[in-house]
Design an enzyme around this catalytic site. Structure first.
Site, PDB file in Angstrom:
ATOM      1  N   SER A  38       4.048  54.025 -44.165  1.00 15.51           N
ATOM      2  CA  SER A  38       3.204  52.837 -44.260  1.00 15.51           C
ATOM      3  C   SER A  38       3.368  51.911 -43.061  1.00 15.51           C
ATOM      4  O   SER A  38       2.591  50.960 -42.898  1.00 15.51           O
ATOM      5  CB  SER A  38       3.503  52.069 -45.553  1.00 15.51           C
ATOM      6  OG  SER A  38       4.859  51.658 -45.598  1.00 15.51           O
TER       7      SER A  38
ATOM      8  N   ASN B 105      10.933  61.025 -42.743  1.00 14.93           N
ATOM      9  CA  ASN B 105      11.026  59.934 -41.785  1.00 14.93           C
ATOM     10  C   ASN B 105      11.655  58.669 -42.354  1.00 14.93           C
ATOM     11  O   ASN B 105      12.298  57.919 -41.619  1.00 14.93           O
ATOM     12  CB  ASN B 105       9.611  59.609 -41.264  1.00 14.93           C
ATOM     13  CG  ASN B 105       9.554  58.273 -40.560  1.00 14.93           C
ATOM     14  OD1 ASN B 105      10.009  58.121 -39.432  1.00 14.93           O
ATOM     15  ND2 ASN B 105       8.996  57.280 -41.250  1.00 14.93           N
TER      16      ASN B 105
ATOM     17  N   TYR C  23      24.739  54.206 -41.700  1.00 12.91           N
ATOM     18  CA  TYR C  23      23.516  54.781 -41.143  1.00 12.91           C
ATOM     19  C   TYR C  23      23.848  55.972 -40.248  1.00 12.91           C
ATOM     20  O   TYR C  23      23.258  57.057 -40.377  1.00 12.91           O
ATOM     21  CB  TYR C  23      22.773  53.707 -40.352  1.00 12.91           C
ATOM     22  CG  TYR C  23      21.581  54.208 -39.576  1.00 12.91           C
ATOM     23  CD1 TYR C  23      20.345  54.368 -40.193  1.00 12.91           C
ATOM     24  CD2 TYR C  23      21.673  54.498 -38.212  1.00 12.91           C
ATOM     25  CE1 TYR C  23      19.239  54.821 -39.480  1.00 12.91           C
ATOM     26  CE2 TYR C  23      20.587  54.945 -37.493  1.00 12.91           C
ATOM     27  CZ  TYR C  23      19.363  55.104 -38.134  1.00 12.91           C
ATOM     28  OH  TYR C  23      18.278  55.563 -37.415  1.00 12.91           O
TER      29      TYR C  23
ATOM     30  N   ALA D  39      26.499  57.858 -40.185  1.00 20.27           N
ATOM     31  CA  ALA D  39      27.039  58.976 -40.965  1.00 20.27           C
ATOM     32  C   ALA D  39      25.935  59.747 -41.672  1.00 20.27           C
ATOM     33  O   ALA D  39      25.928  60.984 -41.694  1.00 20.27           O
ATOM     34  CB  ALA D  39      28.058  58.461 -41.973  1.00 20.27           C
TER      35      ALA D  39
END
Length: 252
Positions: free
Chosen positions: A16, A92, A159, A161
């Protein structure tokens, strides 16, 4: 180059806004149908649907908390029902919370891993099961980060890791399903100008720019073009790879 994506369907999480939105629009330009995964971002998601329809492709937006297994199933099956199947999966969506290790609450650690890594596994598993059952080929593209290799210097250890886990999972999945015609790859991002990074870039622009040999922060469109190639037949001989799209932050 004709990437031969016309008529194919891509499911993109976190589509989005930011990098996901740009990938969705790039694939739509190539003629693909798009399943937009988002979480509580209906207005922006519907705007992307409209943009895709103006291009001439089709799209639907599905609100799903991908940290939950049932929501992952809902998202995947909604795309199947609408378009008859999913040809491309692009994992993503991601969280980028900020806390030094000594201050990270367990629930923040768990949520980061659930969204950034576990959801990649859950959606990939659904995709792979479907392809094996139907004996069809497909493409999986996982979005990871240079932090998977460099670690974090700015309070994002959870993040980093989780993104390192994505790299390893990509290789393992590619080894397993390569013989069945399913390509699994990743793109490691550097610093991309999105809503997620905007505040950090504004607060300390010189720190980030000095880390980029090319000398500029990436725009989402830069990544989208690479992603489109990686899920096309032109990249059919690439699997298990992590492509570095970092402006030189990551050189291997």
């Amino acid at each position: 180059m004709d990437l031969k994506l016309s008529g194919k369907t891509a499911l993109i999480t976190g589509a989005s806004s930011g990098v996901g939105r740009s990938i969705a629009l790039e694939l739509a330009q190539e003629g693909a149908n798009i399943v937009i995964g988002h979480f509580k971002d209906a207005q922006n998601a519907q705007t992307v649907v409209s943009e895709i329809e103006q291009i001439g492709s089709q799209a639907i937006a599905i609100d799903a908390d991908i940290s939950d297994a049932e929501n992952c199933r809902k998202l995947f099956h909604a795309g199947e029902q609408k378009f008859g199947g999913i040809d491309i999966l692009i994992n993503n969506a991601g969280l980028w919370p900020s806390n030094w290790i000594q201050d990270i609450p367990l629930d923040e650690w768990n949520k980061t891993v659930e969204v950034n890594l576990t959801a990649v596994f859950l959606l990939s598993q659904l995709f792979i099961k479907n392809k094996l059952a139907s004996k069809k080929t497909g493409k999986i593209l996982n979005i990871t980060s240079q932090a998977a290799f460099h670690g974090s210097t700015t309070g994002h250890a959870h993040y980093a890791a989780s993104k390192a886990g994505v790299v390893s999972f990509t290789v393992s999945a590619a080894r397993e399903v390569g013989p069945h015609g399913i390509n699994v790859n990743a793109i490691a991002l550097g610093i991309v100008e999105t809503n997620m990074t905007k505040a950090a870039l504004a607060a300390n622009p010189d720190y980030y720019l000095k880390r980029i040999p090319i000398g500029r922060v990436a725009q989402p469109e830069d990544i989208a073009k690479i992603a489109a190639f990686m899920v096309s037949d032109a990249a059919s001989y690439i699997t298990g790879a992590t492509i570095d799209a970092t402006g030189g932050m990551l050189m291997r």
